[in-house]
Design a protein around this motif. Sequence first.
Motif, PDB file in Angstrom:
ATOM      1  N   ARG B  24       0.831  -1.196   0.000  1.00  0.00           N
ATOM      2  CA  ARG B  24       0.000   0.000   0.000  1.00  0.00           C
ATOM      3  C   ARG B  24       0.866   1.247   0.000  1.00  0.00           C
ATOM      4  O   ARG B  24       2.065   1.183   0.218  1.00  0.00           O
ATOM      5  N   LEU B  25       0.231   2.393  -0.261  1.00  0.00           N
ATOM      6  CA  LEU B  25       1.001   3.627  -0.390  1.00  0.00           C
ATOM      7  C   LEU B  25       1.395   4.196   0.977  1.00  0.00           C
ATOM      8  O   LEU B  25       0.733   3.948   1.987  1.00  0.00           O
ATOM      9  N   LEU B 127      -8.278   5.718  -0.635  1.00  0.00           N
ATOM     10  CA  LEU B 127      -7.813   6.536  -1.756  1.00  0.00           C
ATOM     11  C   LEU B 127      -8.651   6.389  -3.014  1.00  0.00           C
ATOM     12  O   LEU B 127      -8.834   7.337  -3.765  1.00  0.00           O
ATOM     13  N   TYR B 128      -9.144   5.173  -3.286  1.00  0.00           N
ATOM     14  CA  TYR B 128      -9.592   4.867  -4.641  1.00  0.00           C
ATOM     15  C   TYR B 128     -11.093   4.818  -4.856  1.00  0.00           C
ATOM     16  O   TYR B 128     -11.531   4.713  -5.985  1.00  0.00           O
ATOM     17  N   LEU B 171      -7.360  13.472  -2.455  1.00  0.00           N
ATOM     18  CA  LEU B 171      -6.015  13.641  -3.021  1.00  0.00           C
ATOM     19  C   LEU B 171      -5.755  15.076  -3.450  1.00  0.00           C
ATOM     20  O   LEU B 171      -4.653  15.596  -3.288  1.00  0.00           O
ATOM     21  N   ALA B 172      -6.768  15.693  -4.046  1.00  0.00           N
ATOM     22  CA  ALA B 172      -6.639  17.110  -4.387  1.00  0.00           C
ATOM     23  C   ALA B 172      -7.914  17.793  -3.929  1.00  0.00           C
ATOM     24  O   ALA B 172      -8.809  18.076  -4.710  1.00  0.00           O
ATOM     25  N   ARG B 178      -3.905  17.917  -0.218  1.00  0.00           N
ATOM     26  CA  ARG B 178      -4.348  16.567   0.122  1.00  0.00           C
ATOM     27  C   ARG B 178      -4.816  16.561   1.579  1.00  0.00           C
ATOM     28  O   ARG B 178      -4.067  16.925   2.470  1.00  0.00           O
ATOM     29  N   TRP B 179      -6.071  16.139   1.773  1.00  0.00           N
ATOM     30  CA  TRP B 179      -6.673  16.189   3.102  1.00  0.00           C
ATOM     31  C   TRP B 179      -7.091  14.805   3.562  1.00  0.00           C
ATOM     32  O   TRP B 179      -7.532  13.989   2.757  1.00  0.00           O
TER      33      TRP B 179
END
Lengths: 136, 285
Positions: B24-25, B127-128, B171-172, B178-179
């Motif tokens: 994962r990131l 995230l996705y 993300l934006a 990024r929040w």
Amino acid sequence: MRILAAVFLVLAIAACQSHSTLYQQLGGADGVDSLVTRFMERIGSDPRIAARFADTDPARFHRLLSAQICSISNGGCVYDGDSMAQVHAGMDIRPAEFNALVEDLISAMNDEGLPQAVQNQLLARLAPMQGDIVGH
Amino acid sequence: MARLVLLIAWGLALTGPAFGERGRLLATGGIAHLDGGAGGGIVPMALLAGYASDDQYGGTVSATRTDVDDYRLNTFSAAFNWHNRIELSASRQVFNLGTLGRQVGTGALDLQVNTVGVKVRLAGDVLYTEMPQVSLGAVYRRHHDFDIPELVGAREDSGTDAYLAATKVFLAGWLEQRWLVNAAVRNSSANHAGLVGFGGDRESGRSTLLEGTLGWFASDALLIGTEYRQKPDNLTALDEDNWRDVFIAWFPDKQWSLAAAAVDLGDIGPLEDQRGVYLSLTGSF
Ligand code: HEM
């Protein structure tokens, strides 16, 4: 607290000044071209995913990915390749592979010196594609 | 014990990729909650500890120290992540009643609490997906030293919290930054987050409590934010307030993270305005 307020004031001013498209902030055609080149170098030397692209035609991949980035960043291009779901169908791409590719993209964006806010926007436009690309 | 856990953490982190592949990131494992699972320090998140993705496993080991004016809390914890689906956690918390212990003549007293927790990711990806990542968790706590909690009116020496958490990273988001936004609702009978037993004279049953986190990513590796945790007030003899903090979490790589916070725990019993610092080191494998 006062420092935080100052940080956000600066961010707000910066955000107001950028009326340009994301494409322009990525450096236009030249910027996207060199970003995609760097990105492909990163992918090619990433042992986690490089093998996936063993049979991929680099010129075609470069052209289509550039067109796609141009299109999603309001650069005025039309991406005329197959949909993300069609392109990646049957590959059974794992979430970890998708994340590896995102890390390579972030590295490439850092190599290109793109500011955080520009990186954020490109990532935010690519992120919703994850569901079409992974696990099919 | 402290040294042992740190040695284990060190060893696990050094064994590196052989243990977990960390698919994962960066920063998506959050930091260690006091109970060992992924969260911020005082509010749990829907994230699962470590960096295991859907076909991997991994985990974390953490050491945390919280020092406020008249109390201190040392926590050692570990979490295991299976397929980014289930998180198992355990912690050992030593609550030092410095000033209060001296006031009641018992000396600088230590209360030990052990916890085990489980958290299941129900839906979404932080995230996705458009929806937030949503997880359901439970934490069981048990006191080893119940004399003092009993003395101030706590009814039970063990109890279980249940919580539902929703976490999303934009993300934006606002200002192209990024929040991280996180909200949790907890059902609990714990006094002082479980450090002083369960149930009391004012309220013997369970309460439903709201908690939240707001964070800003200064970079991929640096998260600055604030947490808020609503608390019940079950004990007449030991009032409690809502907790809040302002934190900074640094993720130099996927093996280590370091978090520091300025915490405000409000009044804890007769000792008012408990403020101080929180420091936490986590190794991921
Ligand atoms: C947001 C993430 C991604 C985007 C935007 C993206 C985009 C694209 C595009 C535009 C193409 C060219 C289409 C074509 O050749 O017709 C392509 C092809 C390809 N992609 Fe992706 N992709 C992503 C993620 C991934 C991941 C994670 C993998 C695997 C690790 C992957 C593997 C491939 C392969 C192997 C091809 C070549 C297919 C072929 O040669 O026929 N992609 N991708």
